[in-house]
Design a protein around this motif. Structure first.
Motif, PDB file in Angstrom:
ATOM      1  N   ALA B  44      17.067  26.757 -46.307  1.00 54.52           N
ATOM      2  CA  ALA B  44      15.649  26.541 -45.971  1.00 54.52           C
ATOM      3  C   ALA B  44      15.187  27.402 -44.804  1.00 54.52           C
ATOM      4  CB  ALA B  44      15.417  25.068 -45.648  1.00 54.52           C
ATOM      5  N   TRP B  45      16.105  27.784 -43.912  1.00 52.51           N
ATOM      6  CA  TRP B  45      15.681  28.392 -42.638  1.00 52.51           C
ATOM      7  C   TRP B  45      15.954  29.887 -42.601  1.00 52.51           C
ATOM      8  CZ3 TRP B  45      13.424  25.117 -39.006  1.00 52.51           C
ATOM      9  CH2 TRP B  45      13.528  23.746 -39.280  1.00 52.51           C
ATOM     10  N   LEU B  46      15.047  30.616 -41.960  1.00 52.16           N
ATOM     11  CA  LEU B  46      15.250  32.048 -41.737  1.00 52.16           C
ATOM     12  C   LEU B  46      15.579  32.346 -40.274  1.00 52.16           C
ATOM     13  CD1 LEU B  46      12.440  33.749 -43.894  1.00 52.16           C
ATOM     14  CD2 LEU B  46      14.884  33.534 -44.410  1.00 52.16           C
ATOM     15  N   HIS B  47      15.106  31.488 -39.373  1.00 54.82           N
ATOM     16  CA  HIS B  47      15.328  31.733 -37.955  1.00 54.82           C
ATOM     17  C   HIS B  47      15.284  30.398 -37.219  1.00 54.82           C
ATOM     18  CE1 HIS B  47      15.146  33.558 -34.013  1.00 54.82           C
ATOM     19  NE2 HIS B  47      14.055  32.875 -33.728  1.00 54.82           N
ATOM     20  N   LEU B  48      16.221  30.193 -36.308  1.00 55.68           N
ATOM     21  CA  LEU B  48      16.233  28.952 -35.522  1.00 55.68           C
ATOM     22  C   LEU B  48      16.037  29.275 -34.052  1.00 55.68           C
ATOM     23  CD1 LEU B  48      19.229  27.177 -37.263  1.00 55.68           C
ATOM     24  CD2 LEU B  48      16.856  26.367 -37.252  1.00 55.68           C
ATOM     25  N   ARG B  49      15.321  28.409 -33.341  1.00 62.40           N
ATOM     26  CA  ARG B  49      15.120  28.568 -31.900  1.00 62.40           C
ATOM     27  C   ARG B  49      16.103  27.650 -31.151  1.00 62.40           C
ATOM     28  NH1 ARG B  49      10.785  26.850 -29.836  1.00 62.40           N
ATOM     29  NH2 ARG B  49      10.557  28.390 -28.180  1.00 62.40           N
ATOM     30  N   THR B  50      17.361  27.682 -31.569  1.00 61.53           N
ATOM     31  CA  THR B  50      18.356  26.760 -31.027  1.00 61.53           C
ATOM     32  C   THR B  50      18.391  26.786 -29.499  1.00 61.53           C
ATOM     33  OG1 THR B  50      19.643  27.235 -32.999  1.00 61.53           O
ATOM     34  CG2 THR B  50      20.765  26.047 -31.246  1.00 61.53           C
ATOM     35  N   GLY B  51      18.388  27.986 -28.934  1.00 61.38           N
ATOM     36  CA  GLY B  51      18.506  28.103 -27.488  1.00 61.38           C
ATOM     37  C   GLY B  51      17.326  27.512 -26.752  1.00 61.38           C
ATOM     38  N   GLU B  52      16.117  27.826 -27.213  1.00 58.27           N
ATOM     39  CA  GLU B  52      14.908  27.409 -26.502  1.00 58.27           C
ATOM     40  C   GLU B  52      14.569  25.934 -26.721  1.00 58.27           C
ATOM     41  OE1 GLU B  52      15.188  29.924 -28.677  1.00 58.27           O
ATOM     42  OE2 GLU B  52      13.923  31.636 -28.155  1.00 58.27           O
ATOM     43  N   VAL B  53      14.782  25.436 -27.949  1.00 56.87           N
ATOM     44  CA  VAL B  53      14.206  24.136 -28.310  1.00 56.87           C
ATOM     45  C   VAL B  53      14.890  22.979 -27.571  1.00 56.87           C
ATOM     46  CG1 VAL B  53      15.613  23.610 -30.364  1.00 56.87           C
ATOM     47  CG2 VAL B  53      13.220  22.872 -30.265  1.00 56.87           C
ATOM     48  N   ARG B  54      16.167  23.154 -27.206  1.00 56.63           N
ATOM     49  CA  ARG B  54      16.830  22.068 -26.489  1.00 56.63           C
ATOM     50  C   ARG B  54      16.233  21.899 -25.086  1.00 56.63           C
ATOM     51  NH1 ARG B  54      21.716  21.735 -25.249  1.00 56.63           N
ATOM     52  NH2 ARG B  54      22.151  19.592 -25.880  1.00 56.63           N
ATOM     53  N   GLY B  55      15.901  23.005 -24.446  1.00 56.56           N
ATOM     54  CA  GLY B  55      15.263  22.934 -23.134  1.00 56.56           C
ATOM     55  C   GLY B  55      13.875  22.312 -23.224  1.00 56.56           C
ATOM     56  N   GLU B  56      13.152  22.664 -24.283  1.00 56.58           N
ATOM     57  CA  GLU B  56      11.820  22.094 -24.479  1.00 56.58           C
ATOM     58  C   GLU B  56      11.904  20.586 -24.714  1.00 56.58           C
ATOM     59  OE1 GLU B  56      10.288  26.323 -26.440  1.00 56.58           O
ATOM     60  OE2 GLU B  56      10.469  24.535 -27.712  1.00 56.58           O
ATOM     61  N   ALA B  57      12.941  20.171 -25.455  1.00 56.67           N
ATOM     62  CA  ALA B  57      13.138  18.739 -25.699  1.00 56.67           C
ATOM     63  C   ALA B  57      13.433  18.013 -24.380  1.00 56.67           C
ATOM     64  CB  ALA B  57      14.274  18.528 -26.705  1.00 56.67           C
ATOM     65  N   GLN B  58      14.254  18.637 -23.552  1.00 56.69           N
ATOM     66  CA  GLN B  58      14.585  18.040 -22.256  1.00 56.69           C
ATOM     67  C   GLN B  58      13.322  17.853 -21.411  1.00 56.69           C
ATOM     68  OE1 GLN B  58      17.851  17.000 -21.118  1.00 56.69           O
ATOM     69  NE2 GLN B  58      16.308  15.951 -19.879  1.00 56.69           N
ATOM     70  N   ARG B  59      12.444  18.858 -21.425  1.00 56.67           N
ATOM     71  CA  ARG B  59      11.192  18.743 -20.656  1.00 56.67           C
ATOM     72  C   ARG B  59      10.291  17.637 -21.218  1.00 56.67           C
ATOM     73  NH1 ARG B  59      12.217  24.155 -20.166  1.00 56.67           N
ATOM     74  NH2 ARG B  59      10.902  24.909 -21.870  1.00 56.67           N
ATOM     75  N   ALA B  60      10.260  17.509 -22.543  1.00 52.42           N
ATOM     76  CA  ALA B  60       9.482  16.419 -23.150  1.00 52.42           C
ATOM     77  C   ALA B  60      10.053  15.070 -22.712  1.00 52.42           C
ATOM     78  CB  ALA B  60       9.494  16.540 -24.671  1.00 52.42           C
ATOM     79  N   ASP B  61      11.371  14.957 -22.715  1.00 52.67           N
ATOM     80  CA  ASP B  61      12.007  13.701 -22.294  1.00 52.67           C
ATOM     81  C   ASP B  61      11.698  13.383 -20.829  1.00 52.67           C
ATOM     82  OD1 ASP B  61      13.113  13.149 -24.782  1.00 52.67           O
ATOM     83  OD2 ASP B  61      14.923  14.310 -24.381  1.00 52.67           O
ATOM     84  N   ASP B  62      11.660  14.430 -19.997  1.00 51.06           N
ATOM     85  CA  ASP B  62      11.297  14.225 -18.588  1.00 51.06           C
ATOM     86  C   ASP B  62       9.869  13.682 -18.468  1.00 51.06           C
ATOM     87  OD1 ASP B  62      13.768  15.202 -17.933  1.00 51.06           O
ATOM     88  OD2 ASP B  62      13.061  17.203 -17.329  1.00 51.06           O
ATOM     89  N   ALA B  63       8.968  14.235 -19.299  1.00 52.06           N
ATOM     90  CA  ALA B  63       7.570  13.777 -19.259  1.00 52.06           C
ATOM     91  C   ALA B  63       7.462  12.317 -19.688  1.00 52.06           C
ATOM     92  CB  ALA B  63       6.704  14.669 -20.149  1.00 52.06           C
ATOM     93  N   TYR B  64       8.229  11.950 -20.728  1.00 50.30           N
ATOM     94  CA  TYR B  64       8.227  10.537 -21.161  1.00 50.30           C
ATOM     95  C   TYR B  64       8.762   9.632 -20.053  1.00 50.30           C
ATOM     96  CZ  TYR B  64       6.944  11.358 -26.067  1.00 50.30           C
ATOM     97  OH  TYR B  64       6.269  11.672 -27.217  1.00 50.30           O
ATOM     98  N   ALA B  65       9.839  10.075 -19.418  1.00 48.86           N
ATOM     99  CA  ALA B  65      10.449   9.239 -18.375  1.00 48.86           C
ATOM    100  C   ALA B  65       9.470   9.028 -17.215  1.00 48.86           C
ATOM    101  CB  ALA B  65      11.739   9.895 -17.878  1.00 48.86           C
ATOM    102  N   ALA B  66       8.784  10.089 -16.830  1.00 51.85           N
ATOM    103  CA  ALA B  66       7.813   9.986 -15.749  1.00 51.85           C
ATOM    104  C   ALA B  66       6.662   9.067 -16.136  1.00 51.85           C
ATOM    105  CB  ALA B  66       7.289  11.374 -15.384  1.00 51.85           C
ATOM    106  N   ALA B  67       6.197   9.195 -17.402  1.00 50.29           N
ATOM    107  CA  ALA B  67       5.070   8.375 -17.857  1.00 50.29           C
ATOM    108  C   ALA B  67       5.472   6.898 -17.918  1.00 50.29           C
ATOM    109  CB  ALA B  67       4.593   8.867 -19.220  1.00 50.29           C
ATOM    110  N   ARG B  68       6.706   6.634 -18.396  1.00 44.03           N
ATOM    111  CA  ARG B  68       7.155   5.235 -18.474  1.00 44.03           C
ATOM    112  C   ARG B  68       7.151   4.586 -17.097  1.00 44.03           C
ATOM    113  NH1 ARG B  68      10.617   6.882 -22.497  1.00 44.03           N
ATOM    114  NH2 ARG B  68      12.283   7.294 -21.013  1.00 44.03           N
TER     115      ARG B  68
END
Lengths: 101, 513
Positions: B44-68
Motif C-alpha cells: 500500500a505504501w510508497l514512502h513512510l515518514r518513520t523518522g519524523e512522525v514519531r517526534g510529531e506524535a510525542q509533541r501531540a502527546d505533550d499537548a494532550y498532557a498539558a491540556a489535561r
C-alpha cells in the motif's frame, strides 16, 4: 467513423511529444480504434439545442486584489530541476553559436 | 493493546488521547509495526515518514498532557485530529516528501511545498505517516498501473484493491491507518472503497482545494477521505474542506461545523425515517454481478424498513456517461500532463540530440502505457478537425447528464442510492489487456463526476466473501446529509453478520514475517 491509420497515430504522438517504438504505435493504434468505437456512440445523442458545459457546479469566479504575497524561494522552486545554473534552469541551446551574435 | 489501537477509529483515537487512555506515540508505533510486518505483502505504501512522525506524535502527546492538567475544556479545545495518523495518496504534495503520482516521470521529485489540504490537515493536528500507491497519474481502476508496485486487496491477496487510490484504500482496510486521502476523477475514491469494504467520499466539485495536488482532469478532479466509518470521513472532510485563494475553483461556502458532530447510533438510524431515495434503474445493467445487485437491493430494503421512501427513477443519459468521460478526462489530461517536459523537474532524458528529441525521449520513456494511451486519446480529441465531433459533443452530453440529476433534486429526493461498482474485486491481470473492460469498472461512479456531485460508498455486505459498496449520491454541497445517511445505515445494520467480518487475508499479510 473511419479507423485511425498508423500514420495518424504517429501524427498524434508527435503532437503529444511522445517518442514511441514501432510496437507501441501498433498497440496504441489497436487500443485507440477500440475506444473510438465507444466514442462514436455519442453521435446518437441529440444535442442540437443543448449548450456545452465546461463544468456543472455553478459558481461565481472569485476576484482578488492584485497584491504581492510571499511565494517559493528560488532554491525551493529550483530544487527539482534536472540541470541548474545559478538561479536559472539550465536547458539545451535552441540557437546556434553563430546566431547568438 | 496494539491490535485494538489498529482497529480504533479516528474519533475513538481522539477521545482516548484526550482521556489519556493511550498515547499518539503508542498508536503510531502500533501502525508502523504493522506496516513493517505486512506491507511487503500488502504493497500500500510508497514512502513512510518513520523518522519524523514519531517526534510529531510525542509533541501531540505533550499537548494532550498539558491540556489535561488544565481541565476538560482545554482538552476539547485541542485540534480535532490532534495526534491521529493519516496517509496521503502520492499525488498530494507534502514538503520534504517524495511525490511521484505513481509515475517514473516524477521519480526523485521532492515536494518543495505543502498542498493546501496538507497545510489544513497539519493544522487539524493530523500526523502524516506516509504516501500511498496509486495508478500512474490516477489513471486506472485497479492500481495495477502504478509504475512502482502492486497493491493487494486485504480481503484476497490475489485480487486488486480497485483504483486509482488503491494504496490509500488498502491501507485503511488493512488497519494501517484510520484515515487516508484519495482523489476521485471518475470514481477513484468510491470504487476502491467499495472493493476494500471501507467508506470513501468524493465531495462536491469545488468543496476541497486542489492546490498542490498533481492534476489529472481539472474539471473533474476532487479530493476526499477514506475511513472506516461515516463519522471519521466527516472529521477528515471538515479538516480539508473550504475556500482557498490559491484554487479559484474552490467554493466560498462555509465548511459545515455539523461534520464534527455527526449523529451516531439510534439518533442516526431514526433520521432515516421519512427520507426519500431515488433508485436509478440504469445503474442495474447487464454485466452487473448478481451478488453485488443482491447486496445493494438488500441495503435499499433495510433503508425502506427504517421508514425511507424508495422510488425507482430514470437517469436516461447514464449510458453515455462513460464515453463522455473518456473524451473529457483524457483531453484535460493531455493538457495537464504537457508540463512533464524533463526541464523544470522530474525525470529527464535531454542531452542527446536536439530539444525535441529530449521531449520525445523524456515523455515516451517516462510515462507508462495507460498514461500514454490517455494522452494520445486526449490529444486526438482536441486536434484540428475533431474538436467539435468529440470534445464539444462531450461537453454537451455533460449538460444532459447534469440535467438528469437536477430533475432528481427538483423532485425533492434526499439522495440517489445505487451500487458503487458493478463488481467485487477482480483478480490481477483480468482487465489489463482490454482498456474498455477496465474503463467499464467505473460505470457506476463516472456520471457523478461529470455532474460535479458529491458521492460516497459505504460497505453494505459481501458477495462471494468480498465487499460490496452502497453508493449515495447527493445534490451539490450535501456532504453532511450523505454522511448522516451513511451513519444511519451503519446503525441500522450494526448487528449484521457481515459487519463483524474483518478482511479475510489480514492475518495472512504478516505471515511471511
Amino acid at each position: 467513423m473511419s479507423k485511425l491509420t498508423r500514420a495518424e497515430v504517429e501524427k498524434v504522438a508527435a503532437l503529444a511529444r511522445l517518442g514511441l517504438t514501432s510496437e507501441e504505435v501498433e498497440t496504441l493504434q489497436g487500443d485507440l480504434n477500440l475506444i473510438l468505437e465507444q466514442w462514436a456512440r455519442l453521435a446518437e445523442v441529440d444535442t442540437s439545442s443543448v449548450p456545452a458545459s465546461a463544468q456543472t457546479i455553478v459558481q461565481v469566479m472569485p476576484l482578488r486584489d492584485d497584491t504581492p504575497s510571499p511565494s517559493l524561494s528560488v532554491d525551493a522552486a529550483l530544487q527539482n530541476a534536472p540541470a541548474r545554473s545559478g538561479d536559472f534552469v539550465r536547458v539545451q541551446a535552441i540557437l546556434s553559436e553563430e546566431a547568438d551574435g | 493493546m496494539s491490535a485494538e489501537l489498529r482497529r480504533a477509529t479516528a474519533a475513538q483515537l481522539r477521545a482516548g488521547f484526550g482521556s489519556g487512555a493511550f498515547t499518539s506515540l503508542e498508536v503510531v508505533d502500533a501502525l508502523l509495526g504493522a506496516i513493517a510486518q505486512e506491507d511487503a505483502a500488502l504493497g500500500a505504501w510508497l514512502h513512510l515518514r518513520t523518522g519524523e512522525v514519531r517526534g510529531e506524535a510525542q509533541r501531540a502527546d505533550d499537548a494532550y498532557a498539558a491540556a489535561r492538567a488544565s481541565g476538560p475544556d482545554a482538552v476539547r479545545a485541542l485540534a480535532p485530529l490532534l495526534g491521529v495518523p493519516i496517509a496521503l495518496k502520492d499525488l498530494v504534495n507534502a514538503v520534504g516528501t517524495p511525490t511521484t503520482a505513481g509515475s517514473k516521470i516524477l521519480e526523485g521529485y521532492i515536494s518543495p511545498y505543502d498542498a493546501t489540504i496538507t497545510t489544513k490537515l497539519k493544522a487539524a493536528g493530523a500526523l502524516i505517516l506516509g504516501k500511498t500507491n496509486m495508478d500512474e497519474f490516477a489513471m486506472g481502476s485497479s492500481t495495477e498501473f502504478s509504475a512502482y508496485r502492486r497493491t493487494v486487496n486485504p480481503w484476497d491477496r490475489e485480487r486488486v484493491p480497485g483504483g486509482s487510490s488503491g494504496g490509500s484504500a488498502s491501507a485503511v482496510a488493512a488497519l494501517h491507518a484510520p484515515l487516508s486521502i484519495g482523489s476521485d476523477t471518475g470514481g477513484s475514491i468510491r470504487q476502491p472503497a467499495s472493493l476494500t469494504g471501507i467508506t470513501g467520499l468524493k465531495p462536491t466539485y469545488g468543496r476541497v482545494s486542489r492546490y498542490g495536488i498533481v492534476a489529472f482532469a481539472s474539471s473533474l478532479d476532487q479530493i476526499g477521505p477514506f475511513a472506516r466509518s461515516a463519522q471519521d470521513a466527516a472529521l477528515m472532510l471538515h479538516a480539508i474542506a473550504g475556500s482557498d485563494p490559491r484554487d479559484a475553483t474552490s467554493s466560498a461556502l462555509p465548511v459545515d461545523p455539523a461534520l464534527l458532530t455527526l449523529p451516531q447510533g439510534d439518533k442516526a438510524a431514526s433520521a432515516i425515517k421519512g427520507k426519500r431515495f431515488a433508485l436509478p434503474k440504469e445503474y442495474f445493467v447487464a454485466g452487473m454481478e448478481p451478488g453485488v445487485e443482491a447486496a445493494v437491493r438488500a441495503a435499499v430494503a433495510a433503508l425502506q424498513s427504517a421508514g425511507a421512501v424508495i422510488d425507482e427513477v430514470s437517469l436516461p443519459t447514464t449510458e453515455h456517461a462513460l464515453a463522455t468521460y473518456y473524451i473529457v478526462a483524457p483531453a484535460e489530461a493531455s493538457a495537464n500532463l504537457a508540463r512533464y517536459d524533463g526541464i523544470r523537474y522530474g525525470a529527464s532524458k535531454h542531452g542527446g540530440g536536439d530539444l525535441l528529441d529530449g521531449y520525445l525521449a523524456t515523455r515516451g520513456r517516462g510515462f507508462g502505457p495507460e498514461v500514454r494511451r490517455r494522452i494520445m486519446l486526449g490529444t486526438y480529441a482536441l486536434s484540428a478537425g475533431f474538436y467539435d465531433a468529440y470534445y464539444l459533443k462531450a461537453q454537451k452530453v455533460r449538460t444532459l447528464i447534469a440535467r438528469d440529476f437536477d430533475r432528481i433534486w427538483t423532485a425533492g429526493y434526499d439522495a440517489i442510492v445505487a451500487p458503487a461498482s458493478p463488481s467485487v474485486a477482480w483478480k490481477f491481470g483480468a482487465k489489463m489487456s482490454d482498456p474498455v473492460a477496465m474503463y467499464l469498472a467505473d460505470a457506476c461512479t463516472i456520471p457523478t463526476n461529470m455532474a460535479g456531485l458529491p458521492g460516497l460508498s459505504t460497505p453494505c455486505g459481501l458477495s462471494e466473501g468480498l465487499p460490496v459498496g452502497l453508493q449515495l449520491i447527493g445534490a451539490p454541497w450535501s456532504e453532511t446529509g450523505l454522511l448522516s445517511i451513511a451513519a444511519g445505515y451503519e446503525a441500522l445494520t450494526a448487528d449484521a453478520p457481515w459487519r463483524a467480518q474483518e478482511p479475510t487475508d489480514l492475518a495472512a499479510l504478516g505471515g511471511a514475517a
